[in-house]
Every structure is written in C-alpha cells, then in structure tokens.
Design a protein around this motif. Structure first.
Motif, PDB file in Angstrom:
ATOM      1  N   ARG A  45       0.834  -1.218   0.000  1.00 40.47           N
ATOM      2  CA  ARG A  45       0.000   0.000   0.000  1.00 40.47           C
ATOM      3  C   ARG A  45       0.857   1.252   0.000  1.00 40.47           C
ATOM      4  O   ARG A  45       0.578   2.215  -0.719  1.00 40.47           O
ATOM      5  N   ALA A  46       1.910   1.236   0.822  1.00 38.00           N
ATOM      6  CA  ALA A  46       2.772   2.421   0.897  1.00 38.00           C
ATOM      7  C   ALA A  46       3.503   2.649  -0.419  1.00 38.00           C
ATOM      8  O   ALA A  46       3.626   3.788  -0.889  1.00 38.00           O
ATOM      9  N   LEU A  47       3.987   1.571  -1.041  1.00 44.26           N
ATOM     10  CA  LEU A  47       4.710   1.717  -2.298  1.00 44.26           C
ATOM     11  C   LEU A  47       3.779   2.206  -3.408  1.00 44.26           C
ATOM     12  O   LEU A  47       4.148   3.077  -4.205  1.00 44.26           O
ATOM     13  N   SER A  48       2.563   1.676  -3.448  1.00 43.30           N
ATOM     14  CA  SER A  48       1.593   2.128  -4.456  1.00 43.30           C
ATOM     15  C   SER A  48       1.266   3.599  -4.278  1.00 43.30           C
ATOM     16  O   SER A  48       1.188   4.362  -5.247  1.00 43.30           O
ATOM     17  N   CYS A  49       1.106   4.019  -3.017  1.00 42.45           N
ATOM     18  CA  CYS A  49       0.815   5.427  -2.729  1.00 42.45           C
ATOM     19  C   CYS A  49       1.988   6.305  -3.127  1.00 42.45           C
ATOM     20  O   CYS A  49       1.804   7.372  -3.731  1.00 42.45           O
ATOM     21  N   PHE A  50       3.195   5.844  -2.804  1.00 42.10           N
ATOM     22  CA  PHE A  50       4.383   6.613  -3.151  1.00 42.10           C
ATOM     23  C   PHE A  50       4.495   6.791  -4.662  1.00 42.10           C
ATOM     24  O   PHE A  50       4.731   7.890  -5.165  1.00 42.10           O
ATOM     25  N   VAL A  51       4.351   5.689  -5.391  1.00 46.26           N
ATOM     26  CA  VAL A  51       4.471   5.743  -6.851  1.00 46.26           C
ATOM     27  C   VAL A  51       3.429   6.682  -7.444  1.00 46.26           C
ATOM     28  O   VAL A  51       3.714   7.471  -8.357  1.00 46.26           O
ATOM     29  N   ASP A  52       2.223   6.639  -6.914  1.00 39.75           N
ATOM     30  CA  ASP A  52       1.149   7.490  -7.431  1.00 39.75           C
ATOM     31  C   ASP A  52       1.459   8.965  -7.222  1.00 39.75           C
ATOM     32  O   ASP A  52       1.145   9.809  -8.074  1.00 39.75           O
ATOM     33  N   ASN A  53       2.108   9.285  -6.110  1.00 37.76           N
ATOM     34  CA  ASN A  53       2.398  10.689  -5.818  1.00 37.76           C
ATOM     35  C   ASN A  53       3.711  11.167  -6.442  1.00 37.76           C
ATOM     36  O   ASN A  53       3.781  12.261  -7.009  1.00 37.76           O
ATOM     37  N   TYR A  54       4.758  10.358  -6.353  1.00 36.10           N
ATOM     38  CA  TYR A  54       6.072  10.785  -6.834  1.00 36.10           C
ATOM     39  C   TYR A  54       6.227  10.592  -8.338  1.00 36.10           C
ATOM     40  O   TYR A  54       6.946  11.343  -9.004  1.00 36.10           O
ATOM     41  N   GLN A  55       5.538   9.570  -8.852  1.00 40.81           N
ATOM     42  CA  GLN A  55       5.532   9.251 -10.277  1.00 40.81           C
ATOM     43  C   GLN A  55       6.953   9.121 -10.859  1.00 40.81           C
ATOM     44  O   GLN A  55       7.327   9.828 -11.805  1.00 40.81           O
ATOM     45  N   PRO A  56       7.721   8.189 -10.323  1.00 38.00           N
ATOM     46  CA  PRO A  56       9.062   7.959 -10.889  1.00 38.00           C
ATOM     47  C   PRO A  56       8.950   7.236 -12.228  1.00 38.00           C
ATOM     48  O   PRO A  56       7.951   6.577 -12.521  1.00 38.00           O
ATOM     49  N   ASP A  57       9.987   7.349 -13.022  1.00 36.63           N
ATOM     50  CA  ASP A  57      10.023   6.597 -14.275  1.00 36.63           C
ATOM     51  C   ASP A  57      10.296   5.121 -14.012  1.00 36.63           C
ATOM     52  O   ASP A  57       9.906   4.270 -14.813  1.00 36.63           O
ATOM     53  N   PHE A  58      10.996   4.831 -12.936  1.00 36.63           N
ATOM     54  CA  PHE A  58      11.129   3.443 -12.503  1.00 36.63           C
ATOM     55  C   PHE A  58      11.486   3.413 -11.019  1.00 36.63           C
ATOM     56  O   PHE A  58      11.968   4.405 -10.455  1.00 36.63           O
ATOM     57  N   VAL A  59      11.216   2.257 -10.411  1.00 38.47           N
ATOM     58  CA  VAL A  59      11.590   1.991  -9.020  1.00 38.47           C
ATOM     59  C   VAL A  59      12.710   0.965  -9.043  1.00 38.47           C
ATOM     60  O   VAL A  59      12.579  -0.100  -9.654  1.00 38.47           O
ATOM     61  N   LEU A  60      13.822   1.290  -8.391  1.00 36.61           N
ATOM     62  CA  LEU A  60      14.942   0.359  -8.269  1.00 36.61           C
ATOM     63  C   LEU A  60      15.021  -0.084  -6.816  1.00 36.61           C
ATOM     64  O   LEU A  60      15.131   0.751  -5.915  1.00 36.61           O
TER      65      LEU A  60
END
Length: 384
Positions: A45-60
C-alpha cells in the motif's frame, strides 16, 4: 526506454544499504536524473501510494522483487539489483520474479541459483563514492583492519544437537561439521548447491527418499552462511594476530564473544566517512569472502590504500575483482597457504603499499564509482 527524469531507490534499513543507495543517488543526480531514496522497503500500500504521488520513471530496489511484495501491482517499471543472497534471514532469490530488469552483483551459481528464472539478468558490480572515500593523508594507527560480520563461537548446545542418524546411530552436529570440513568445504571454494548435496546425502543414509527440498532453511543457513564464513574468518584472523597485535576489528557485537578477538574490537562502524577514516589509518586492509568485487574492497581502493583480498575458485568469473583489476598492481591477493607471507611482505614494504594504493584509486576513478553504475543502468534501459 528514454532517459529517465525521476527514479526511486529502496533498500533495507541497514547501514551498508544506506551508504550504497545514497552513493547511487548521487551517481544518478550527477547525470541529471532526480533520485529519491528510502529505507526500509515499503509494503504494497505504501509503495503504491508513493508511486502514485512521486511518479518515478522506474523503481529500483536492492534485494527485492515485485513477486515478494504481496498484492503489489507495479504502476511503473521495477528494477531489482541483487547485492546479497540472504538479508536478515530472508532468501533474496526465493519466489523472485516480476522485474523489468534484473542486475546482480553476485555470481548466482555460488549461491545455488545458476538456474535463476526470475528474468534475464546482467552482472553489475557494486561501486564506491569518491566524495566519501577520499585519499586524504592520514596517520596510520593499525597494521591490519578487518570490517565485517562475525558469528559467535559454536557452543556445546549447538554441537551436541542430534543432526541425524547413521545406521541407527545418533550423529551429533559436531560430527556432521567435522565431516563437512573434512570434505574440503570452504567459503572460497564451495557453492551452495554442493553444500546442499552434501547434506542431502547425509540424510539419505537414514531415508533413501530424502530430497534437497526437504532441507530445513535454518540448517542450510547454518552451513552455507554461518559455519563456512566462521571457519574462513577465524583462520585468517588468527594468522594476522600471529603477525601483529596492532589490529582492529569492526562489526557486530558477537566479536566480543571471542576472548582472543575482544581486545581488538572497536565496535560497529556505520558511517561512510568513519569507514574511510579507518581504511586510511590502516596499513593493510583485509577482505575475506567469495565476493571479491565487493563494495568494501572498492571503498578501500578508493581511499588509495592497499587491500588484501582472498583468492577464490571464481577468480576467473566476471564477478571477480581480478576481472577488473590486476593482482600485485592494484591489490594484493592471498589464500590460506600464503596469507602470512603476503601480509608480512605488505607490512615490510611501504613502497609496495603506496604503489598498489595509488594504482587502485586511479583505476576506481576510471570506471567504478556510483556514477559509472548509474550510467550503465540508464544506457541498458534505453536499449530495452
């Protein structure tokens, strides 16, 4: 994939990972890529929320795959960089798949994962940060220094556990350990599948149908991590202590459980700049283990200091320090047969130490900083 504008990097909340991810962050930012780093790994849940807000091109993520995040449906490309086969008791390569790209700083066959099927992977070694690991002139306080994990001595309770049976006779753990060592298993020459085959053969003496899949995870960890590392390291350290008592050990508190090592133990050392200060204040820094293209080795070399690095069965592989640097010119190699000879010569010959250290730092700056690794990732992703 076009050059990313923004990335996110996550790892375990351990000092080694924190130093690595911050170095990698600087590497990306030097190339014009905005980078966020965080610890520990976020849940679904936290990672999904982070991705939605920060919108990185990729997560490493270092040492985690999407398949190991229950319920996670990545909205962006996920990249895994394998730095360890086991982290805090978790097996990194079990149930491991789902990344857009996989890099490994390990030679996977050493850890029993030559047939890893979590996607195409490419070898990408660790790196170092020349902003932290500088070659500032520093008074030398120690002849030798060793930074790393040490397990406590095996106690009678562990040694007396009944490990299994041989023709109906109980076999204590101490006897199984003796058989294991007599078979020649050492940290520098054994891969995990060979260790598991040895253990499986032992249990087939009482159960012909026993399979490797039935080996308990704690037993595998005892032999492929604790015992094999403990045996190698005590041999190296005892030899060094026979040469000089001007020696420093840093790492976990279990060092103090060894009466002969405790007087030379100076505690945990976590900050990069503290590590750099130690490496610079030591005449000869020691590395022991099958992973020789290790961030600690690269950090020592970046400080312009002579590193003594253990030889291994895999010195001809892409994961070896020998694939990138020249022994005798950029670092000093040893095994148990010539450890004392190499260490004594290194202490006597200050010119050798200075020449090797200077060569090492030059080679590091030419191709082994976190900026070089960030550039590799960017270029590799652009071709996918």
């Amino acid at each position: 994939m076009p050059k990313p504008k923004r990335i996110a990097i996550f790892a375990e909340d351990d000092h080694m990972y924190i130093n690595q991810t911050l170095g990698l962050k600087r590497g990306f930012e030097e190339l014009g890529v905005e980078a966020h780093v965080g610890w520990p790994h976020l849940n679904e849940r936290a990672l999904s929320c982070f991705v939605d807000n920060y919108q990185p091109d990729f997560v490493l993520e270092i040492d985690r795959f999407p398949s190991q995040i229950p319920g996670y449906n990545p909205a962006v490309r996920h990249i895994t960089w394998i730095h360890n086969h086991a982290v805090h008791g978790r097996r990194v390569l079990e149930d491991a798949w789902g990344s857009h790209a996989v890099y490994t700083a390990l030679l996977l066959k050493v850890y029993g994962h030559e047939d890893f099927n979590g996607g195409d992977y490419r070898f990408l070694p660790m790196a170092t940060d020349p902003e932290i690991f500088t070659d500032t002139e520093t008074p030398e306080l120690f002849d030798f220094a060793f930074v790393g994990h040490m397990y406590e001595p095996l106690n009678e309770g562990t040694l007396n556990i009944v490990a299994g049976h041989d023709d109906g006779r109980p076999v204590p753990m101490s006897e199984l350990i003796d058989r294991f060592l007599a078979a020649g298993f050492r940290h520098s020459n054994a891969d995990n599948n060979e260790i598991y085959a040895f253990l499986t053969d032992f249990y087939r003496q009482s159960d012909p149908n026993f399979t490797v899949e039935q080996l308990p995870a704690p037993l595998k960890t005892f032999f492929d991590e604790r015992l094999i590392r403990l045996v190698d390291r005590t041999q190296v350290i005892d030899t060094l202590l026979s040469i000089s008592t001007q020696i420093a050990f840093y790492g976990n508190p279990e060092w103090t459980k060894w009466p002969q090592y405790a007087p030379h133990y100076f505690g945990a050392i976590n900050r990069g700049r503290e590590l750099a200060q130690l490496f610079r204040s030591t005449r000869v820094n020691i590395h022991n283990g099958p992973v020789t293209m290790h961030n600690r080795v690269l950090d020592i070399m970046c400080c312009g200091k002579a590193a003594m690095v253990s030889r291994s069965r895999w010195d001809g592989e892409i994961s070896s320090l020998k694939s990138y640097f020249t022994p005798g010119e950029d670092y000093l190699s040893y095994d148990n047969d010539d450890l004392a000879e190499v260490a004594e010569r290194a202490l006597r010959d200050g010119d050798l130490r200075r020449r090797v250290g200077a060569n090492a730092r030059r080679r590091i700056l030419e191709g082994h900083t976190w900026r070089h690794r960030a550039a590799f990732i960017i270029d590799d992703l652009a071709q996918r």
